[in-house]
Scaffold this active site. Structure first.
Site, PDB file in Angstrom:
ATOM      1  N   CYS A  56       0.825  -1.211   0.000  1.00  0.00           N
ATOM      2  CA  CYS A  56       0.000   0.000   0.000  1.00  0.00           C
ATOM      3  C   CYS A  56       0.858   1.259   0.000  1.00  0.00           C
ATOM      4  O   CYS A  56       1.726   1.424   0.868  1.00  0.00           O
ATOM      5  CB  CYS A  56      -0.898  -0.020   1.231  1.00  0.00           C
ATOM      6  SG  CYS A  56      -1.835   1.499   1.512  1.00  0.00           S
ATOM      7  N   TRP A  89      -7.291  -6.520   5.906  1.00  0.00           N
ATOM      8  CA  TRP A  89      -5.944  -7.028   5.680  1.00  0.00           C
ATOM      9  C   TRP A  89      -5.665  -8.107   6.726  1.00  0.00           C
ATOM     10  O   TRP A  89      -6.129  -8.022   7.868  1.00  0.00           O
ATOM     11  CB  TRP A  89      -4.924  -5.913   5.834  1.00  0.00           C
ATOM     12  CG  TRP A  89      -5.061  -4.779   4.870  1.00  0.00           C
ATOM     13  CD1 TRP A  89      -5.928  -3.731   4.949  1.00  0.00           C
ATOM     14  CD2 TRP A  89      -4.290  -4.579   3.671  1.00  0.00           C
ATOM     15  NE1 TRP A  89      -5.749  -2.885   3.883  1.00  0.00           N
ATOM     16  CE2 TRP A  89      -4.738  -3.376   3.083  1.00  0.00           C
ATOM     17  CE3 TRP A  89      -3.254  -5.288   3.059  1.00  0.00           C
ATOM     18  CZ2 TRP A  89      -4.207  -2.872   1.905  1.00  0.00           C
ATOM     19  CZ3 TRP A  89      -2.714  -4.782   1.887  1.00  0.00           C
ATOM     20  CH2 TRP A  89      -3.185  -3.591   1.317  1.00  0.00           C
ATOM     21  N   THR A 123      -8.570   0.051   7.057  1.00  0.00           N
ATOM     22  CA  THR A 123      -7.431   0.479   6.255  1.00  0.00           C
ATOM     23  C   THR A 123      -6.108   0.339   6.998  1.00  0.00           C
ATOM     24  O   THR A 123      -6.053   0.268   8.225  1.00  0.00           O
ATOM     25  CB  THR A 123      -7.606   1.941   5.817  1.00  0.00           C
ATOM     26  OG1 THR A 123      -7.621   2.779   6.973  1.00  0.00           O
ATOM     27  CG2 THR A 123      -8.887   2.129   5.023  1.00  0.00           C
ATOM     28  N   VAL A 124      -5.046   0.296   6.214  1.00  0.00           N
ATOM     29  CA  VAL A 124      -3.692   0.431   6.731  1.00  0.00           C
ATOM     30  C   VAL A 124      -3.092   1.674   6.092  1.00  0.00           C
ATOM     31  O   VAL A 124      -3.493   2.058   4.991  1.00  0.00           O
ATOM     32  CB  VAL A 124      -2.830  -0.807   6.403  1.00  0.00           C
ATOM     33  CG1 VAL A 124      -3.309  -2.012   7.177  1.00  0.00           C
ATOM     34  CG2 VAL A 124      -2.788  -1.102   4.907  1.00  0.00           C
ATOM     35  N   TYR A 187      -5.474   6.904  -8.851  1.00  0.00           N
ATOM     36  CA  TYR A 187      -6.699   6.168  -8.514  1.00  0.00           C
ATOM     37  C   TYR A 187      -7.901   6.724  -9.271  1.00  0.00           C
ATOM     38  O   TYR A 187      -8.791   5.981  -9.679  1.00  0.00           O
ATOM     39  CB  TYR A 187      -6.949   6.222  -7.003  1.00  0.00           C
ATOM     40  CG  TYR A 187      -6.035   5.315  -6.231  1.00  0.00           C
ATOM     41  CD1 TYR A 187      -6.402   4.016  -5.918  1.00  0.00           C
ATOM     42  CD2 TYR A 187      -4.775   5.751  -5.844  1.00  0.00           C
ATOM     43  CE1 TYR A 187      -5.548   3.167  -5.226  1.00  0.00           C
ATOM     44  CE2 TYR A 187      -3.906   4.922  -5.165  1.00  0.00           C
ATOM     45  CZ  TYR A 187      -4.301   3.627  -4.857  1.00  0.00           C
ATOM     46  OH  TYR A 187      -3.441   2.788  -4.189  1.00  0.00           O
TER      47      TYR A 187
END
Length: 347
Positions: A56, A89, A123-124, A187
């Protein structure tokens, strides 16, 4: 930086909506870890664990800053696998698929420990309070700024000034454009839901890339004559450009290697301790090509591109500048935190 400048999320929240432009989810857990503990979480060595994914770009920033500043002894780090499902994740790289410090299989467990009905994307990066097992924050743009400012007492000797006070206004201005037009711009191209949305995103992206190319033709770093937070934020997008974004996200006007200044700049940083030694090209490619089934339904991961060119001479030192200012490079990567040698040209 203001809240709208911190409006970033991980790749986990990216999906195509037919006929629409890509809009990033900008809601984060904004709790901060500070010296005064105003939000209930004081700076304390050994108390917190950074959970990140090498795949990521947003998480990669925190790995870089933690290493540049020498915070390894103060903040432990857990690395997830390169892929995930819509839930979370996972720690599939660890024995038994369990994080050895937190004792959990999925980072979502830390989110739910604090917010049982947490409604948003998992999220991370995320920083977790080890004693309680609860997530503290996933507001990673603020995380790296706090690493530089709130955690200063735990910086290594010779740590660089990544967010120096005299340059903060300029760093914030440059970083804002880098985020809106480049970090998020790729993105916007990749997850465009219509031809019109894609072409609009494409034009915006390459307008910014041309601006960066011009800016970096005459100066070694984005702001001032040393590495700053702005460089960290741009690097993690550039290093993914040819392996992923050029094809997968259709950012194909030019490869990175076809931008003379940006390509030299990216190699300069890659060959600087703390940058390239955090990059796992295998994780990067597997993440994007496997997880984004709406873009790549076959989940076939391309074999290329060749990565040896990342180690070719860049000659950026001719522009002057001192990467670490009055400081020094970080030492060797800690045992247990090294990228698999098969996944990087830095062998």
């Amino acid at each position: 930086m203001s809240n709208d400048q911190n409006a970033e999320t991980s790749t986990a929240g990216a999906y195509i909506t037919s006929g629409q432009e890509f809009t990033r989810d900008t809601n984060y857990i904004t709790t901060r870890i500070t010296r005064d503990g105003a939000d209930g979480y004081p700076v304390e060595a050994g108390r917190y664990r950074l959970v990140a994914a090498r795949a990521c770009p947003w998480a990669n920033r925190t790995i870089i800053v933690r290493r540049l500043l020498g915070l390894e002894d103060a903040i432990s780090m857990g690395i997830t696998g390169p892929t995930h499902d819509r839930r979370s994740w996972t720690f599939d790289l660890d024995p038994g698929g369990v994080d050895p410090v937190l004792g959990i299989e999925r980072i979502q467990d830390a989110y739910f420990a604090r917010f049982p009905d947490y409604p948003r994307g998992i999220t991370v990066p995320a920083v977790v309070d080890v004693p309680t097992g609860q997530v503290v924050t996933n507001d990673y743009a603020q995380i790296t700024l706090d690493f530089s400012t709130e955690w200063a007492q735990y910086h290594r000797e010779g740590a660089p000034q990544l967010y120096p006070e005299p340059l903060r206004d300029e760093i914030d201005t440059v970083a804002r454009r880098v985020f809106t037009e480049v970090n998020n711009g790729v993105y916007r191209c990749g997850f465009a839901g219509s031809q019109e949305a894609y072409e609009k995103a494409y034009d915006r992206l390459f307008t910014a890339m041309d601006w960066l190319e011009e800016r970096l033709t005459g100066q070694r770093f984005l702001v001032g004559d040393t590495i700053t937070e702005a460089d960290v934020r741009l690097f993690t997008t550039l290093v993914r450009w040819d392996p992923v974004y050029h094809g997968h996200f259709k950012t194909n006007r030019q490869k990175l290697i076809e931008f003379p200044a940006l390509w030299g700049y990216a190699r300069d940083l890659f060959q600087t301790p703390g940058f390239g030694d955090t990059v796992d090209f295998d994780h990067i490619k597997r993440h994007y090509y496997v997880v984004h089934e709406d873009i790549n339904p076959t989940q076939i991961v391309p074999a290329g591109p060749n990565l040896d060119n990342w180690l070719t001479p860049h000659h950026r030192e001719q522009l002057g500048g001192r990467p670490f200012g009055d400081g020094t490079p970080p030492g060797p990567v800690r045992e247990g935190e090294r990228v698999d040698p098969a996944h990087t040209p830095l062998r």
